[in-house]
Design a protein around this motif. Structure first.
Motif, mmCIF file in Angstrom:
data_model
loop_
_atom_site.group_PDB
_atom_site.id
_atom_site.type_symbol
_atom_site.label_atom_id
_atom_site.label_comp_id
_atom_site.label_asym_id
_atom_site.label_seq_id
_atom_site.Cartn_x
_atom_site.Cartn_y
_atom_site.Cartn_z
ATOM 1 N N SER A 73 -7.632 -3.557 2.714
ATOM 2 C CA SER A 73 -8.262 -2.169 2.286
ATOM 3 C C SER A 73 -9.171 -2.157 1.425
ATOM 4 C CB SER A 73 -7.155 -1.137 2.046
ATOM 5 O OG SER A 73 -6.415 -1.613 0.923
ATOM 6 N N ARG B 263 -12.883 -0.902 2.032
ATOM 7 C CA ARG B 263 -12.929 0.653 2.658
ATOM 8 C C ARG B 263 -12.704 1.475 1.353
ATOM 9 N NH1 ARG B 263 -12.443 2.467 8.190
ATOM 10 N NH2 ARG B 263 -12.607 0.601 9.478
ATOM 11 N N ASP C 68 -13.698 12.655 5.594
ATOM 12 C CA ASP C 68 -13.410 12.109 7.236
ATOM 13 C C ASP C 68 -13.283 10.450 6.785
ATOM 14 O OD1 ASP C 68 -13.743 14.321 8.686
ATOM 15 O OD2 ASP C 68 -15.750 14.001 8.667
ATOM 16 N N LEU C 69 -13.843 9.779 5.483
ATOM 17 C CA LEU C 69 -13.671 8.478 5.096
ATOM 18 C C LEU C 69 -12.433 8.301 4.536
ATOM 19 C CD1 LEU C 69 -16.875 7.866 3.312
ATOM 20 C CD2 LEU C 69 -16.594 7.200 5.429
ATOM 21 N N ALA D 165 -10.022 7.947 7.586
ATOM 22 C CA ALA D 165 -10.118 6.804 8.161
ATOM 23 C C ALA D 165 -9.264 5.532 7.369
ATOM 24 C CB ALA D 165 -11.540 6.278 8.411
ATOM 25 N N LEU D 166 -9.371 5.696 6.186
ATOM 26 C CA LEU D 166 -8.546 4.688 5.173
ATOM 27 C C LEU D 166 -7.167 4.843 5.511
ATOM 28 C CD1 LEU D 166 -8.798 2.462 3.058
ATOM 29 C CD2 LEU D 166 -8.747 4.525 1.342
ATOM 30 N N HIS D 167 -6.587 6.200 5.680
ATOM 31 C CA HIS D 167 -5.028 6.464 6.182
ATOM 32 C C HIS D 167 -4.923 5.777 7.274
ATOM 33 C CE1 HIS D 167 -4.883 9.776 3.390
ATOM 34 N NE2 HIS D 167 -3.930 9.606 3.307
ATOM 35 N N ARG D 168 -5.822 5.663 8.286
ATOM 36 C CA ARG D 168 -5.571 5.035 9.583
ATOM 37 C C ARG D 168 -5.785 3.534 9.365
ATOM 38 N NH1 ARG D 168 -8.716 9.199 11.551
ATOM 39 N NH2 ARG D 168 -10.628 7.904 11.344
ATOM 40 N N LYS D 169 -6.569 2.945 8.538
ATOM 41 C CA LYS D 169 -6.742 1.394 8.389
ATOM 42 C C LYS D 169 -5.326 0.759 7.604
ATOM 43 C CE LYS D 169 -8.319 -2.453 7.627
ATOM 44 N NZ LYS D 169 -8.640 -3.438 8.673
ATOM 45 N N GLN E 154 -0.573 10.014 9.470
ATOM 46 C CA GLN E 154 -1.693 10.513 10.300
ATOM 47 C C GLN E 154 -1.570 12.142 10.366
ATOM 48 O OE1 GLN E 154 -1.822 8.898 14.143
ATOM 49 N NE2 GLN E 154 -3.365 10.154 14.873
ATOM 50 N N GLU F 140 -4.150 14.802 8.000
ATOM 51 C CA GLU F 140 -5.421 15.469 9.053
ATOM 52 C C GLU F 140 -4.827 16.908 9.034
ATOM 53 O OE1 GLU F 140 -5.074 13.963 12.948
ATOM 54 O OE2 GLU F 140 -5.738 12.274 12.577
#
Length: 412
Positions: free
Chosen positions: A107, A110, A141-142, A145-149, A173, A177
């Protein structure tokens, strides 16, 4: 009567001697393969749980950054001073976590990009709320995306247990969100109220779409947590999660009500919507550590169980090895004894005294009492000469012992 001499025992073949050892070896190999497979699977499950705990730590740090970012966005939209201290502290804590476990979770790259964008927001002027809203939305949004990564690299998204899977999905998630969408919804209501009258319809359409985007993950979050409570064997999960979950659910319902345009005017009250968004954010801030804490507790319990399984597997392997080794030693000792008996039997078989049959009806040579004849003594070798009455021939001296039994022989 003739009795045959005992037959020598046949020596077992090489295959017969090795077959028990081969069977023991095959059994040992099978047990070893089974225990090795069990050990490997248990170790993989344990490594996954340990890695998931790292993901929980990272998500906790990212949650603080998300809350601070939403607060800073709301302050910038409403023209208030941006609370940079909370955001700076959250960023520093997340940077420390990334420096410690970012390499393992893949991570760092990112996070470096997200941190650079967060640093750029500090010196941004709040004179233009519309551009500030866009800039904060891009950074959010970035961050999502880091949460998902982190969920993917830590293995949380493929957690095997139902309760922990729903918890990680809620914390990693749905909740981030929902928090970001709720903050955008409240801030967009403020922006729409400031726009010219001609742009109000378009603003209301944007507000309706964002309302759906905010309520979707919030509803999924509530459903996931209730599913986790219903499917968990932990008695503490429901008691710890349901109370803050009910508070969050009521705040989301209020947010949905205040974000709906009034039937008479077709507009929304930005003050009420902003207050509802703030209450939703506070409820989410209380709910997130509870979810992550319960998830971490489940993972710790799983790791302890897997450690016990590994010790049991190792103990079973040691016991099986000792038992099979003992059987092999017994078989080896039995083989040695069999070889000694076979060698002894072969030695007796080669001896001339035991190679011929024994005639039980053959008269023994010597005295009936077992005495051997003495050399020069003709009595043990020659029959007694005389007539049928037991009398000695004339001119022959009569033996005293023969004379004693002469009358008996004559009567016979």
């Amino acid at each position: 009567m003739t009795v045959p001499a005992p037959r020598a025992r046949r020596r077992p073949s090489t295959l017969g001697r090795l077959l028990p050892l081969l069977l023991i070896g095959a059994l040992l190999a099978s047990v070893g393969l089974l225990l090795t497979t069990t050990w490997r699977q248990t170790t993989e499950d344990r490594d996954l749980a340990v890695r998931e705990r790292l993901g929980v730590q990272y998500l906790s740090a990212l949650g603080s950054v998300t809350d601070a970012l939403v607060e800073a966005q709301t302050a910038a939209i409403n023209g208030r001073p941006v609370p940079g201290e909370a955001l700076t502290q959250a960023v520093e804590e997340a940077a420390a976590v990334d420096a410690r476990i970012g390499v393992e979770l893949l991570s760092q790259e990112r996070w470096a990009g997200v941190r650079a964008r967060l640093e750029a927001l500090r010196g941004r002027s709040s004179a233009d709320p519309e551009s500030a809203y866009t800039a904060y939305s891009e950074v959010s949004d970035l961050l999502l995306a880091l949460h998902r990564k982190v969920r993917e690299s830590s293995g949380l998204f493929r957690d095997p247990a139902a309760d922990s899977f729903f918890l990680q999905d809620s914390a990693g998630q749905e909740l981030p969100e929902a928090v970001v969408a709720a903050g955008r919804l409240a801030d967009l209501g403020t922006l729409v109220a400031r726009r010219p009258t001609a742009e109000q319809p378009r603003g209301l359409m944007e507000l309706t779409g964002l309302r759906v985007a905010a309520l979707g993950p919030a509803t999924d979050l509530v459903d996931n947590l209730r599913s986790a409570v219903d499917g968990s064997e932990s008695t503490d999960l429901g008691a710890n999660v349901l109370t803050p979950l009910d508070t969050y659910q009521r705040s989301v319902e209020a947010l949905a009500a205040y974000s709906t345009p009034a039937s008479g005017t077709g507009t929304v009250d930005p003050d009420q919507l902003s207050a509802a968004g703030l209450n939703t954010q506070r409820a989410a801030r209380q709910l997130q550590p509870v979810i992550l804490g319960e998830l971490d507790a489940l993972l710790v319990e799983r790791i302890d169980g897997l450690d016990r399984d590994r010790w049991l597997t190792a103990g079973a392997g040691v016991v099986a090895a000792l038992l099979l080794g003992w059987l092999a030693a017994l078989q080896f000792s039995a083989g040695r004894r069999a070889r000694r008996r076979a060698a002894l039997a072969a030695t007796h078989a080669d001896s001339p005294d035991t190679s011929a049959a024994v005639d039980l009806w053959k008269p023994a040579t010597g005295d009936p009492l077992g005495r051997q004849p003495v050399a020069g003594d003709a009595r043990g070798l020659q029959p007694v000469a005389g007539d049928s009455r037991g009398l000695q021939p004339a001119g022959t001296a009569r033996d005293p012992e023969t004379a004693q039994w002469g009358a008996f022989d004559a009567a016979r």
